[in-house]
Design a protein around this motif. Structure first.
Motif, PDB file in Angstrom:
ATOM      1  N   SER A 199     -30.835 -12.884  71.609  1.00 55.51           N
ATOM      2  CA  SER A 199     -30.567 -12.595  70.199  1.00 55.51           C
ATOM      3  C   SER A 199     -31.738 -11.924  69.501  1.00 55.51           C
ATOM      4  CB  SER A 199     -30.209 -13.890  69.455  1.00 55.51           C
ATOM      5  OG  SER A 199     -31.285 -14.815  69.538  1.00 55.51           O
ATOM      6  N   ALA A 200     -32.836 -11.668  70.218  1.00 46.92           N
ATOM      7  CA  ALA A 200     -34.003 -11.018  69.623  1.00 46.92           C
ATOM      8  C   ALA A 200     -34.422  -9.827  70.476  1.00 46.92           C
ATOM      9  CB  ALA A 200     -35.161 -12.005  69.507  1.00 46.92           C
ATOM     10  N   SER A 201     -34.941  -8.796  69.791  1.00 44.22           N
ATOM     11  CA  SER A 201     -35.427  -7.617  70.505  1.00 44.22           C
ATOM     12  C   SER A 201     -36.480  -6.931  69.650  1.00 44.22           C
ATOM     13  CB  SER A 201     -34.273  -6.667  70.825  1.00 44.22           C
ATOM     14  OG  SER A 201     -34.700  -5.645  71.698  1.00 44.22           O
ATOM     15  N   LYS A 202     -37.051  -5.871  70.195  1.00 42.74           N
ATOM     16  CA  LYS A 202     -38.191  -5.230  69.537  1.00 42.74           C
ATOM     17  C   LYS A 202     -38.014  -3.717  69.524  1.00 42.74           C
ATOM     18  CE  LYS A 202     -42.193  -6.774  70.879  1.00 42.74           C
ATOM     19  NZ  LYS A 202     -42.691  -7.543  69.698  1.00 42.74           N
ATOM     20  N   ILE A 203     -38.288  -3.122  68.363  1.00 40.73           N
ATOM     21  CA  ILE A 203     -38.465  -1.671  68.285  1.00 40.73           C
ATOM     22  C   ILE A 203     -39.962  -1.436  68.438  1.00 40.73           C
ATOM     23  CG2 ILE A 203     -38.195   0.421  66.886  1.00 40.73           C
ATOM     24  CD1 ILE A 203     -35.973  -1.004  65.360  1.00 40.73           C
ATOM     25  N   GLU A 204     -40.364  -0.921  69.569  1.00 43.24           N
ATOM     26  CA  GLU A 204     -41.784  -0.755  69.822  1.00 43.24           C
ATOM     27  C   GLU A 204     -42.351   0.410  69.025  1.00 43.24           C
ATOM     28  OE1 GLU A 204     -42.361  -0.416  74.003  1.00 43.24           O
ATOM     29  OE2 GLU A 204     -41.922  -2.549  74.377  1.00 43.24           O
ATOM     30  N   LYS A 205     -43.632   0.284  68.697  1.00 42.54           N
ATOM     31  CA  LYS A 205     -44.321   1.337  67.956  1.00 42.54           C
ATOM     32  C   LYS A 205     -44.145   2.681  68.669  1.00 42.54           C
ATOM     33  CE  LYS A 205     -48.886   2.702  66.254  1.00 42.54           C
ATOM     34  NZ  LYS A 205     -50.326   2.320  66.139  1.00 42.54           N
ATOM     35  N   GLY A 206     -43.798   3.702  67.891  1.00 40.15           N
ATOM     36  CA  GLY A 206     -43.610   5.036  68.452  1.00 40.15           C
ATOM     37  C   GLY A 206     -42.211   5.303  68.971  1.00 40.15           C
ATOM     38  N   THR A 207     -41.299   4.303  68.864  1.00 40.58           N
ATOM     39  CA  THR A 207     -39.911   4.501  69.309  1.00 40.58           C
ATOM     40  C   THR A 207     -38.965   4.398  68.111  1.00 40.58           C
ATOM     41  OG1 THR A 207     -39.485   2.157  69.778  1.00 40.58           O
ATOM     42  CG2 THR A 207     -40.502   3.474  71.533  1.00 40.58           C
ATOM     43  N   LYS A 208     -37.681   4.642  68.376  1.00 41.91           N
ATOM     44  CA  LYS A 208     -36.692   4.660  67.287  1.00 41.91           C
ATOM     45  C   LYS A 208     -35.685   3.519  67.354  1.00 41.91           C
ATOM     46  CE  LYS A 208     -35.744   7.609  64.712  1.00 41.91           C
ATOM     47  NZ  LYS A 208     -35.971   7.681  63.267  1.00 41.91           N
ATOM     48  N   GLY A 209     -35.668   2.742  68.451  1.00 45.15           N
ATOM     49  CA  GLY A 209     -34.660   1.704  68.549  1.00 45.15           C
ATOM     50  C   GLY A 209     -34.990   0.651  69.576  1.00 45.15           C
ATOM     51  N   THR A 210     -34.214  -0.428  69.570  1.00 46.39           N
ATOM     52  CA  THR A 210     -34.380  -1.498  70.542  1.00 46.39           C
ATOM     53  C   THR A 210     -33.651  -1.134  71.836  1.00 46.39           C
ATOM     54  OG1 THR A 210     -32.347  -2.687  69.963  1.00 46.39           O
ATOM     55  CG2 THR A 210     -34.310  -3.172  68.654  1.00 46.39           C
ATOM     56  N   PRO A 211     -33.967  -1.805  72.920  1.00 48.74           N
ATOM     57  CA  PRO A 211     -33.096  -1.704  74.103  1.00 48.74           C
ATOM     58  C   PRO A 211     -31.711  -2.257  73.740  1.00 48.74           C
ATOM     59  CG  PRO A 211     -35.208  -2.708  74.662  1.00 48.74           C
ATOM     60  CD  PRO A 211     -35.155  -2.647  73.171  1.00 48.74           C
ATOM     61  N   GLU A 212     -30.721  -1.926  74.542  1.00 47.85           N
ATOM     62  CA  GLU A 212     -29.346  -2.368  74.276  1.00 47.85           C
ATOM     63  C   GLU A 212     -29.210  -3.867  74.526  1.00 47.85           C
ATOM     64  OE1 GLU A 212     -25.808  -0.968  76.697  1.00 47.85           O
ATOM     65  OE2 GLU A 212     -25.653   0.348  74.927  1.00 47.85           O
ATOM     66  N   LEU A 213     -28.570  -4.572  73.580  1.00 48.45           N
ATOM     67  CA  LEU A 213     -28.271  -5.981  73.729  1.00 48.45           C
ATOM     68  C   LEU A 213     -26.779  -6.132  73.967  1.00 48.45           C
ATOM     69  CD1 LEU A 213     -30.767  -5.762  71.527  1.00 48.45           C
ATOM     70  CD2 LEU A 213     -30.478  -8.234  71.511  1.00 48.45           C
ATOM     71  N   SER A 214     -26.347  -7.353  74.341  1.00 48.34           N
ATOM     72  CA  SER A 214     -24.922  -7.542  74.618  1.00 48.34           C
ATOM     73  C   SER A 214     -24.437  -8.905  74.148  1.00 48.34           C
ATOM     74  CB  SER A 214     -24.639  -7.379  76.113  1.00 48.34           C
ATOM     75  OG  SER A 214     -25.289  -8.380  76.853  1.00 48.34           O
ATOM     76  N   ALA A 215     -23.173  -8.934  73.817  1.00 48.89           N
ATOM     77  CA  ALA A 215     -22.467 -10.174  73.516  1.00 48.89           C
ATOM     78  C   ALA A 215     -21.271 -10.245  74.456  1.00 48.89           C
ATOM     79  CB  ALA A 215     -22.005 -10.206  72.067  1.00 48.89           C
ATOM     80  N   THR A 216     -20.938 -11.434  74.908  1.00 48.61           N
ATOM     81  CA  THR A 216     -19.826 -11.621  75.843  1.00 48.61           C
ATOM     82  C   THR A 216     -18.719 -12.424  75.170  1.00 48.61           C
ATOM     83  OG1 THR A 216     -21.334 -11.601  77.729  1.00 48.61           O
ATOM     84  CG2 THR A 216     -19.134 -12.515  78.095  1.00 48.61           C
ATOM     85  N   VAL A 217     -17.504 -11.895  75.247  1.00 45.35           N
ATOM     86  CA  VAL A 217     -16.340 -12.571  74.683  1.00 45.35           C
ATOM     87  C   VAL A 217     -15.498 -13.119  75.826  1.00 45.35           C
ATOM     88  CG1 VAL A 217     -14.277 -12.335  73.241  1.00 45.35           C
ATOM     89  CG2 VAL A 217     -16.340 -11.025  72.694  1.00 45.35           C
ATOM     90  N   ASP A 218     -15.214 -14.410  75.777  1.00 45.73           N
ATOM     91  CA  ASP A 218     -14.372 -15.068  76.779  1.00 45.73           C
ATOM     92  C   ASP A 218     -12.908 -14.841  76.422  1.00 45.73           C
ATOM     93  OD1 ASP A 218     -13.143 -16.676  78.621  1.00 45.73           O
ATOM     94  OD2 ASP A 218     -13.902 -18.569  77.815  1.00 45.73           O
ATOM     95  N   LEU A 219     -12.168 -14.181  77.315  1.00 49.85           N
ATOM     96  CA  LEU A 219     -10.758 -13.859  77.073  1.00 49.85           C
ATOM     97  C   LEU A 219      -9.812 -14.818  77.776  1.00 49.85           C
ATOM     98  CD1 LEU A 219     -11.009 -10.010  77.728  1.00 49.85           C
ATOM     99  CD2 LEU A 219     -11.151 -11.150  75.509  1.00 49.85           C
ATOM    100  N   SER A 220     -10.350 -15.763  78.512  1.00 49.27           N
ATOM    101  CA  SER A 220      -9.505 -16.592  79.375  1.00 49.27           C
ATOM    102  C   SER A 220      -8.666 -17.601  78.613  1.00 49.27           C
ATOM    103  CB  SER A 220     -10.369 -17.314  80.413  1.00 49.27           C
ATOM    104  OG  SER A 220     -11.283 -18.182  79.775  1.00 49.27           O
ATOM    105  N   SER A 221      -9.130 -18.037  77.445  1.00 53.67           N
ATOM    106  CA  SER A 221      -8.381 -19.026  76.664  1.00 53.67           C
ATOM    107  C   SER A 221      -8.863 -19.002  75.220  1.00 53.67           C
ATOM    108  CB  SER A 221      -8.564 -20.438  77.248  1.00 53.67           C
ATOM    109  OG  SER A 221      -9.930 -20.823  77.170  1.00 53.67           O
ATOM    110  N   GLY A 222      -8.043 -19.566  74.339  1.00 54.71           N
ATOM    111  CA  GLY A 222      -8.449 -19.705  72.942  1.00 54.71           C
ATOM    112  C   GLY A 222      -8.132 -18.539  72.045  1.00 54.71           C
ATOM    113  N   LEU A 223      -7.646 -17.422  72.611  1.00 52.36           N
ATOM    114  CA  LEU A 223      -7.289 -16.255  71.804  1.00 52.36           C
ATOM    115  C   LEU A 223      -5.788 -16.032  71.882  1.00 52.36           C
ATOM    116  CD1 LEU A 223     -10.137 -13.727  72.722  1.00 52.36           C
ATOM    117  CD2 LEU A 223     -10.062 -15.380  70.854  1.00 52.36           C
ATOM    118  N   ASP A 224      -5.156 -15.928  70.723  1.00 52.63           N
ATOM    119  CA  ASP A 224      -3.708 -15.723  70.676  1.00 52.63           C
ATOM    120  C   ASP A 224      -3.373 -14.250  70.866  1.00 52.63           C
ATOM    121  OD1 ASP A 224      -3.216 -18.418  70.141  1.00 52.63           O
ATOM    122  OD2 ASP A 224      -3.502 -18.128  67.986  1.00 52.63           O
ATOM    123  N   PRO A 225      -2.362 -13.935  71.670  1.00 51.76           N
ATOM    124  CA  PRO A 225      -1.967 -12.528  71.829  1.00 51.76           C
ATOM    125  C   PRO A 225      -1.410 -11.968  70.529  1.00 51.76           C
ATOM    126  CG  PRO A 225      -0.372 -13.986  72.874  1.00 51.76           C
ATOM    127  CD  PRO A 225      -1.533 -14.850  72.478  1.00 51.76           C
TER     128      PRO A 225
END
Length: 434
Positions: free
Chosen positions: A130-156
């Motif tokens: 949940s944390a990342s860094k924009i290093e000095k001299g750059t324009k953005g952070t490395p890519e982060l990710s979130a994972t969504v569990d589709l196996s249960s709990g979501l209604d079609p």
């Protein structure tokens, strides 16, 4: 002496005005750039050093087909840096960003956008880092990710919203409120079929009592109904719109009338009724020795498209195939589940027919009956008499499964000698039934 003093006085005033002018310029420059007159400060100000999430200006939409995409969904995001004064300038120092899932923003988003998205259940989503860094001299952070569990709990067929926000940033940097949160819209599809019942009947040209039609249709409770031979503002109808009158008697309220020809100061054609909203409708007139109605209605079934086409061919045999080919040309671009119903006129067993039905089956239409009962009989007491004037077909075969098909034999003296047809089908919108 007095003359010399006057000259000195004038010179002193010029020097004063010059100094004052320089001070004013310096003050104005200070206001504009927020720095000193002789050297721009290297201090980072929150008003011009901004961080945000890439792509947050647009809603990120994901329609998930679990049978194709598995049991989880990976969402990616990244922080970015910019300056108001110099958009191309890189970060002047390391910038630490902390991200969080903020479901409290869903209600605010719905209110602002006029939507009704449900918060994605928090137990179905996780952010590995949940944390990342924009290093000095750059324009953005490395890519982060979130994972969504589709196996249960979501209604079609439910539209969920997941907001991910920048939660914290170094002192001296400002979070862009417009792009500090990225929103993911997630809809999980289900290949469970939707059951749709389609009815087909004729009003007969002389009947203006719509209760007779409603009394046949309502007990069957169809979702879609095609009614042939309908008058609109003709002399014999008493200048009344029979489609509108029938709508008020049916359990289904959406409809479209398709004109086949002008008649008695009004119009004569067919009407398509639907329990589902009609999102697109195109009427056509089939031409030839006489003109006949053909209409294509796109229905909104739980956000998916089901197409019903109503047709009434000419009774002139030599022109029937011509009109069928006209109809097929209008249907050529339809890729959704498609159902065709109407007066097909050939009057022969569809499985043994030689003209109309072969043209349709060669265009990948499928009959909903393995043994199709007769749909016309001038003497209902002798069931072996009569023919097959009305018919139904569908395509593609892989998206339909017929659950029931029946032809109603009306009593003698009833509304019509043409027998109504009702077919109940499972329609697969998200993949083949197998």
């Amino acid at each position: 002496m007095m003359k010399l003093n006057l000259i000195e006085f004038i010179q002193s005033q010029f020097q004063y005005l010059e100094l004052k002018s320089m001070n004013i310029c310096c003050l104005l420059l200070l206001i504009l750039v927020g720095g000193s007159c002789d050297k721009k400060s290297d201090t980072i100000h929150s008003s011009d050093a901004i961080v945000y999430i890439k792509g947050a200006e647009n809603l990120q939409e994901h329609i998930i087909e679990p049978w194709n995409e598995g049991t989880s969904l990976t969402l990616t995001f990244a922080g970015a840096y910019t300056e108001i004064e110099d958009m191309l300038k890189a970060a002047p120092a390391d910038i630490d960003l902390h991200f969080k899932i903020d479901l409290s923003l869903v209600e605010e988003y719905n209110t602002k956008s006029g939507t009704n998205y449900a918060p994605l259940p928090i137990n179905n989503v996780s952010i590995a880092v949940s944390a990342s860094k924009i290093e000095k001299g750059t324009k953005g952070t490395p890519e982060l990710s979130a994972t969504v569990d589709l196996s249960s709990g979501l209604d079609p067929f439910t539209e969920y919203l997941l907001p991910i926000s920048i939660d914290q940033v170094n002192d001296g940097f400002k979070i862009d409120k417009r792009k500090g949160t990225i929103y993911y819209k997630i809809s999980v599809m289900d290949n469970a079929p939707v059951q749709i019942k389609v009815g087909l009947l004729t009003n007969t040209s002389g009947n203006m009592d719509m209760t007779k039609v409603a009394n046949i249709a309502n007990p069957e409770n169809p979702d879609v109904l095609v009614v042939c031979e309908m008058d609109k503002n003709t002399t014999r109808s008493g200048v009344r719109d029979m489609s509108e009158i029938l709508k008020d008697l049916l359990n289904i309220k959406h409809y479209r009338f398709v004109k086949g020809q002008d008649l008695q100061g009004g119009e004569f054609g067919l009407t398509i009724y639907s329990r589902f909203p009609i999102k697109n409708f195109t009427p056509y007139i089939l031409t030839g020795s006489d003109t006949r109605p053909f209409g294509i209605a796109e229905l909104d079934v739980n956000g998916q498209t089901f197409v019903i086409a109503g047709i009434h061919l000419t009774h002139v045999v030599d022109n029937q195939v011509n009109q069928v080919n006209q109809a097929l040309s209008h249907l050529s671009g339809v890729s959704y589940p498609l159902f065709l119903a109407g007066h097909l006129q050939e009057n022969r067993d569809p499985h043994q027919a030689t003209t109309i039905y072969p043209v349709l089956t060669n265009s990948e239409f499928v009959l909903p009956c393995s043994t199709c009962a007769r749909t016309y009989n001038s003497n209902p007491t002798i069931p072996t008499q009569g023919g097959w004037t009305y018919g139904m077909l569908y395509r593609p075969e892989s998206r339909f499964e017929v659950k029931d098909y029946k032809v109603l034999v009306l009593p003698a003296g009833g509304l019509t000698l043409h027998h109504p047809i009702f077919a109940t089908l499972d329609v697969y919108f998200y993949g083949d039934k197998n």
